[in-house]
Motif scaffolding. Structure first.
Motif, PDB file in Angstrom:
ATOM      1  N   VAL A 101       0.813  -1.226   0.000  1.00  0.00           N
ATOM      2  CA  VAL A 101       0.000   0.000   0.000  1.00  0.00           C
ATOM      3  C   VAL A 101       0.842   1.269   0.000  1.00  0.00           C
ATOM      4  CG1 VAL A 101      -1.999  -1.082   1.094  1.00  0.00           C
ATOM      5  CG2 VAL A 101      -0.261   0.006   2.525  1.00  0.00           C
ATOM      6  N   GLY A 102       2.156   1.147  -0.082  1.00  0.00           N
ATOM      7  CA  GLY A 102       3.027   2.313  -0.124  1.00  0.00           C
ATOM      8  C   GLY A 102       3.496   2.728   1.255  1.00  0.00           C
ATOM      9  N   PRO A 150       8.199   4.732  -2.211  1.00  0.00           N
ATOM     10  CA  PRO A 150       7.223   3.729  -2.659  1.00  0.00           C
ATOM     11  C   PRO A 150       5.781   4.165  -2.389  1.00  0.00           C
ATOM     12  CG  PRO A 150       8.987   2.689  -1.417  1.00  0.00           C
ATOM     13  CD  PRO A 150       9.176   4.164  -1.284  1.00  0.00           C
ATOM     14  N   LYS A 151       4.980   4.125  -3.438  1.00  0.00           N
ATOM     15  CA  LYS A 151       3.585   4.524  -3.323  1.00  0.00           C
ATOM     16  C   LYS A 151       2.676   3.335  -3.601  1.00  0.00           C
ATOM     17  CE  LYS A 151       4.777   8.982  -5.165  1.00  0.00           C
ATOM     18  NZ  LYS A 151       6.085   8.471  -5.419  1.00  0.00           N
ATOM     19  N   GLY A 152       1.444   3.461  -3.145  1.00  0.00           N
ATOM     20  CA  GLY A 152       0.471   2.395  -3.333  1.00  0.00           C
ATOM     21  C   GLY A 152      -0.741   2.896  -4.097  1.00  0.00           C
ATOM     22  N   PRO A 153      -1.842   2.163  -3.987  1.00  0.00           N
ATOM     23  CA  PRO A 153      -3.050   2.489  -4.746  1.00  0.00           C
ATOM     24  C   PRO A 153      -3.636   3.861  -4.408  1.00  0.00           C
ATOM     25  CG  PRO A 153      -3.251   0.347  -3.654  1.00  0.00           C
ATOM     26  CD  PRO A 153      -1.959   0.938  -3.229  1.00  0.00           C
ATOM     27  N   ASN A 156      -1.698   6.519  -6.218  1.00  0.00           N
ATOM     28  CA  ASN A 156      -2.008   6.381  -7.653  1.00  0.00           C
ATOM     29  C   ASN A 156      -3.379   6.955  -7.979  1.00  0.00           C
ATOM     30  OD1 ASN A 156       0.441   5.152  -8.219  1.00  0.00           O
ATOM     31  ND2 ASN A 156      -0.364   3.088  -7.943  1.00  0.00           N
ATOM     32  N   LEU A 157      -4.334   6.716  -7.080  1.00  0.00           N
ATOM     33  CA  LEU A 157      -5.694   7.227  -7.252  1.00  0.00           C
ATOM     34  C   LEU A 157      -5.679   8.766  -7.241  1.00  0.00           C
ATOM     35  CD1 LEU A 157      -8.742   6.441  -7.434  1.00  0.00           C
ATOM     36  CD2 LEU A 157      -8.782   6.648  -4.949  1.00  0.00           C
ATOM     37  N   LEU A 158      -4.800   9.349  -6.433  1.00  0.00           N
ATOM     38  CA  LEU A 158      -4.698  10.803  -6.332  1.00  0.00           C
ATOM     39  C   LEU A 158      -3.809  11.408  -7.407  1.00  0.00           C
ATOM     40  CD1 LEU A 158      -4.388  11.083  -2.443  1.00  0.00           C
ATOM     41  CD2 LEU A 158      -6.395  11.536  -3.850  1.00  0.00           C
TER      42      LEU A 158
END
Length: 160
Positions: A101-102, A150-153, A156-158
């Motif tokens: 999830v980042g 590291p990024k997560g969903p 990415n959504l933002l």
């Protein structure tokens, strides 16, 4: 009987030796000599790896040569191992969470969990501090320093 201090010392020495050897190997590929009057990129890391490896050999020799009841005593008792696990297991979950999830979401969950469980803070304080810290770190690293972590969903959504 469990793990003795002697075995734990030798095992840790072996791990440190391997880390030192890996640093030495990587440094050698970068260049450990002098280049145009200054040390190469791998010069200082190579010597740090060397010191780590030599020190680990000394630790292993000492652990294997001392013959006392203390060195054969259990490394850790059950009642002292439980608090170690209460920190180790959430930390392992945090590292796995970074991959899933980042780092920002995982850090917020990790901080909130520790504040609630270990610090006995209320939900409002725990959520405010953990979310606020994660947002501040996002602003600092991603927007100010331009360092991508590291990024997560969610990120990415933002759009990040």
């Amino acid at each position: 009987m469990g793990l003795s201090r002697r075995i734990a010392d030798v095992a840790v020495a072996a791990i440190i030796f391997c880390m030192g050897a890996a640093v030495m190997f990587s440094s050698e590929q970068l260049g450990i000599g002098w280049v145009k009057g200054s040390p190469g990129s791998g010069y200082f890391p190579f010597w740090i790896g060397t010191i780590m490896s030599v020190a680990s050999v000394a630790i292993a020799i000492k652990a294997l040569s001392i013959r006392t009841d203390e060195s054969d005593a259990p490394f850790v008792s059950r009642d002292r191992f439980i608090p170690v696990l209460s920190v180790l297991l959430p930390t392992v979950a945090y590292v796995i969470g970074i991959a899933l999830v980042g780092i920002y979401v995982s850090s917020a969950i990790f901080m909130a969990g520790f504040m609630r469980v270990a610090g006995k803070f209320g939900w409002l304080s725990s959520l405010a501090v953990s979310i606020g810290t994660a947002l501040f770190l996002f602003w600092l690293f991603e927007l100010q320093f331009l360092v991508s972590l590291p990024k997560g969903p969610l990120e990415n959504l933002l759009g990040y």
